[in-house]
Scaffold this active site. Structure first.
Site, PDB file in Angstrom:
ATOM      1  N   GLN A  72      -8.750 -13.805  -7.534  1.00 28.21           N
ATOM      2  CA  GLN A  72      -9.259 -15.135  -7.210  1.00 28.21           C
ATOM      3  C   GLN A  72     -10.534 -15.445  -7.988  1.00 28.21           C
ATOM      4  OE1 GLN A  72      -9.439 -14.791  -2.970  1.00 28.21           O
ATOM      5  NE2 GLN A  72      -7.232 -15.065  -2.731  1.00 28.21           N
TER       6      GLN A  72
ATOM      7  N   SER B  94     -13.051  -7.749   4.194  1.00 30.78           N
ATOM      8  CA  SER B  94     -13.670  -6.560   4.779  1.00 30.78           C
ATOM      9  C   SER B  94     -13.106  -5.251   4.254  1.00 30.78           C
ATOM     10  CB  SER B  94     -13.503  -6.585   6.305  1.00 30.78           C
ATOM     11  OG  SER B  94     -12.126  -6.606   6.649  1.00 30.78           O
TER      12      SER B  94
ATOM     13  N   ASP C 225       0.840  -1.196   0.000  1.00 33.51           N
ATOM     14  CA  ASP C 225       0.000   0.000   0.000  1.00 33.51           C
ATOM     15  C   ASP C 225       0.872   1.241   0.000  1.00 33.51           C
ATOM     16  OD1 ASP C 225      -2.953  -0.680   0.238  1.00 33.51           O
ATOM     17  OD2 ASP C 225      -2.162  -1.883   1.890  1.00 33.51           O
TER      18      ASP C 225
ATOM     19  N   LYS D 101      -8.955 -10.490  -4.175  1.00 39.39           N
ATOM     20  CA  LYS D 101     -10.258 -11.131  -4.362  1.00 39.39           C
ATOM     21  C   LYS D 101     -10.653 -11.109  -5.834  1.00 39.39           C
ATOM     22  CE  LYS D 101     -12.277  -8.337  -1.502  1.00 39.39           C
ATOM     23  NZ  LYS D 101     -13.279  -7.804  -0.554  1.00 39.39           N
TER      24      LYS D 101
ATOM     25  N   GLU E  80     -15.294 -14.914   9.800  1.00 40.49           N
ATOM     26  CA  GLU E  80     -14.010 -15.172   9.143  1.00 40.49           C
ATOM     27  C   GLU E  80     -13.823 -16.682   8.991  1.00 40.49           C
ATOM     28  OE1 GLU E  80     -10.705 -13.351   7.530  1.00 40.49           O
ATOM     29  OE2 GLU E  80     -11.480 -12.265   9.250  1.00 40.49           O
TER      30      GLU E  80
END
Length: 368
Positions: free
Chosen positions: A297, A217, A144, A294, A259
Site C-alpha cells: 500500500q 499490529s 501463512d 502495508k 482501529e
C-alpha cells in the site's frame, strides 16, 4: 455465474482488511459469494479478537457489499494446547468443533461451485467440504505457513492428511512452497493492489505537519517509535490500529489511533512523508517480503517505506534498518525523506489475481 464460498478466521465486514477481503470482493463480481467466519468465542475475544465488534451480529446471515456473511460464535473454540500429553483432548475438541458446524454453512458448502479455505483454523474443514460436496473445487489460500504461525498440531496433521483433496494451492510467495507437503497443485500468484484507490484524493489529516504512518499490529515493534520520535521531533508518527502493542507509546509526536475502517486510513497513507512497517525481529518468515500488504500500500501511494532489512526484498522505495539499532533507524528515515526517485508498484490488480487463481493454466507466470 460462479457460486463461491470463503472460509476464514477473518470476517468480510471487519475494519481491518487482509488479502482474503480483496479476493472475496472480486469473487462477488463473478457470482453469488458467501463468507463463513470461524473461531470467534469468549476465549478469542479475551485475547483481543479483531472481530469482537461484530459479536452481536454473529450466528446469522448478513449481507455486506454484495457478500452473504456468517460469523460463527460459540462460548469456546479449539486451540493449540502446546503439550504432547494433551494431543488427544486437543484433537477431540477440534473434531467436536467440526461436528457442530451450523446448518447455514453446511448448506453453503453444498451449494458452492468453489470453496476457498484460508490457512489457519479453516484448514480443518478441508475433509468436510470434500465430503459434503465432492464436486466443489477447493482452493487453499496459503496466507501463512502453519508452522510459522504456531498452529495446533491437530490443524497441521489434518492439513497434511487431507492435502490431496485440495485442487489448487495459491501461494502469494514462493517462500511458502516449503511449508506444503508437495507443490504439484500449487500456483504462484502474488498479492494485488487497487490502483483506483490511489487515484482518488483524500483529505489530509496531518494539519501541515510532516508525518509518517504505520497501520496494523502484526509483529508490531513499539520500540521503533520510541527511538525514531526522539531522533525526529519535527515529525509526527501516527500509529493506527496497533492495539495493546502501542499502549506504552507516550511522546508528544507519537499519535496513537484506534482501529480505523480501511477507507479512513487512506488519507493517512496518501499524505504521509513515508510509511513504516515496524516488524519486530522474531524469526520473521522470509515470505513476509512478498505478503506484507502495508508495504504494497505504501508503494501504491508512491511513498517511501521504512522497514527492517529482512523485509526489504527487491521492491523500489524501501529503506531498511536493524530493529533496535538507533543509528540504522536514523539512517533509514533520513534516506526515506531524501528520496526523489518515483515509486511505482507493478503488482497486478486484485481482479487479475482472482483470474489467475481461477484459470492458472492461462497464465504461465503462475507456475512455480
Amino acid at each position: 455465474m460462479l457460486n463461491s464460498l470463503v472460509i476464514s478466521v477473518h470476517d468480510f465486514r471487519s475494519l481491518r482488511k487482509a488479502s482474503v477481503h480483496f479476493i472475496t470482493g472480486e469473487l462477488a463480481h463473478r457470482g453469488p459469494t458467501r463468507f463463513f467466519s470461524i473461531g470467534l468465542s469468549r476465549l478469542s475475544m479475551r485475547r483481543g479478537d479483531t472481530r469482537a465488534n461484530l459479536a452481536d451480529r454473529a450466528n446469522r446471515v448478513e449481507r455486506h457489499e454484495g457478500v452473504d456473511c456468517y460469523l460463527w460464535k460459540k462460548a469456546w473454540h479449539p486451540f493449540n494446547m502446546r503439550r504432547a500429553q494433551l494431543a488427544v483432548p486437543e484433537s477431540a475438541l477440534f473434531r467436536l468443533y467440526r461436528l457442530l458446524l451450523p446448518s447455514v454453512p453446511r448448506r453453503w458448502i453444498r451449494e458452492a461451485d468453489i470453496v476457498f479455505i484460508e490457512s489457519g483454523l479453516a484448514a480443518i474443514f478441508i475433509a468436510d467440504v470434500k465430503r459434503i460436496n465432492p464436486a466443489a473445487r477447493i482452493v487453499y489460500l496459503a496466507s501463512d505457513d502453519l508452522e510459522v504461525v504456531d498452529c495446533a498440531s491437530t490443524i497441521k496433521r489434518d492439513f497434511a492428511r487431507n492435502f490431496d483433496k485440495i485442487d489448487t494451492v495459491r501461494l502469494p510467495s514462493r517462500f511458502l512452497a516449503s511449508g506444503m507437503p508437495h507443490t504439484r497443485s500449487s500456483i504462484f500468484v502474488p498479492h494485488g493492489i487497487d490502483r483506483d484507490m490511489a487515484s482518488k484524493s483524500y483529505p489530509n489529516p496531518y494539519k501541515g505537519r510532516t508525518a509518517a504512518v504505520s497501520v496494523g499490529s502484526m509483529l508490531f515493534d513499539a520500540s521503533f517509535f520510541t527511538t525514531a520520535a526522539s531522533q525526529f521531533p519535527d515529525i509526527d508518527f501516527h500509529v493506527i490500529g496497533a492495539g495493546k502493542s502501542a499502549a506504552s507509546l507516550a511522546r508528544n509526536n507519537i499519535i496513537v489511533h484506534p482501529e480505523l475502517a480501511f477507507v479512513e486510513t487512506l488519507g493517512y497513507l496518501q499524505h504521509a512523508a513515508f510509511g513504516i512497517a515496524p516488524y519486530r525481529d522474531a524469526e520473521t518468515p522470509r515470505y513476509l517480503i512478498d505478503t506484507s500488504l502495508k508495504l504494497r500500500q505504501f508503494g501504491l501511494f508512491g511513498i517511501p517505506a521504512v522497514c527492517p532489512n529482512f523485509a526489504l526484498g527487491a521492491e523500489p522505495g524501501r529503506f531498511g534498518y536493524v530493529p533496535g539499532n538507533a543509528e540504522s533507524i536514523r539512517e533509514a528515515i533520513t534516506a526515506a525523506l531524501a528520496n526523489q526517485a518515483p515509486i511505482v508498484d507493478a503488482s497486478c490488480s486484485w481482479a487479475e489475481v482472482v483470474e489467475r487463481i481461477l484459470e492458472p493454466q492461462a497464465y504461465p507466470d503462475t507456475r512455480l
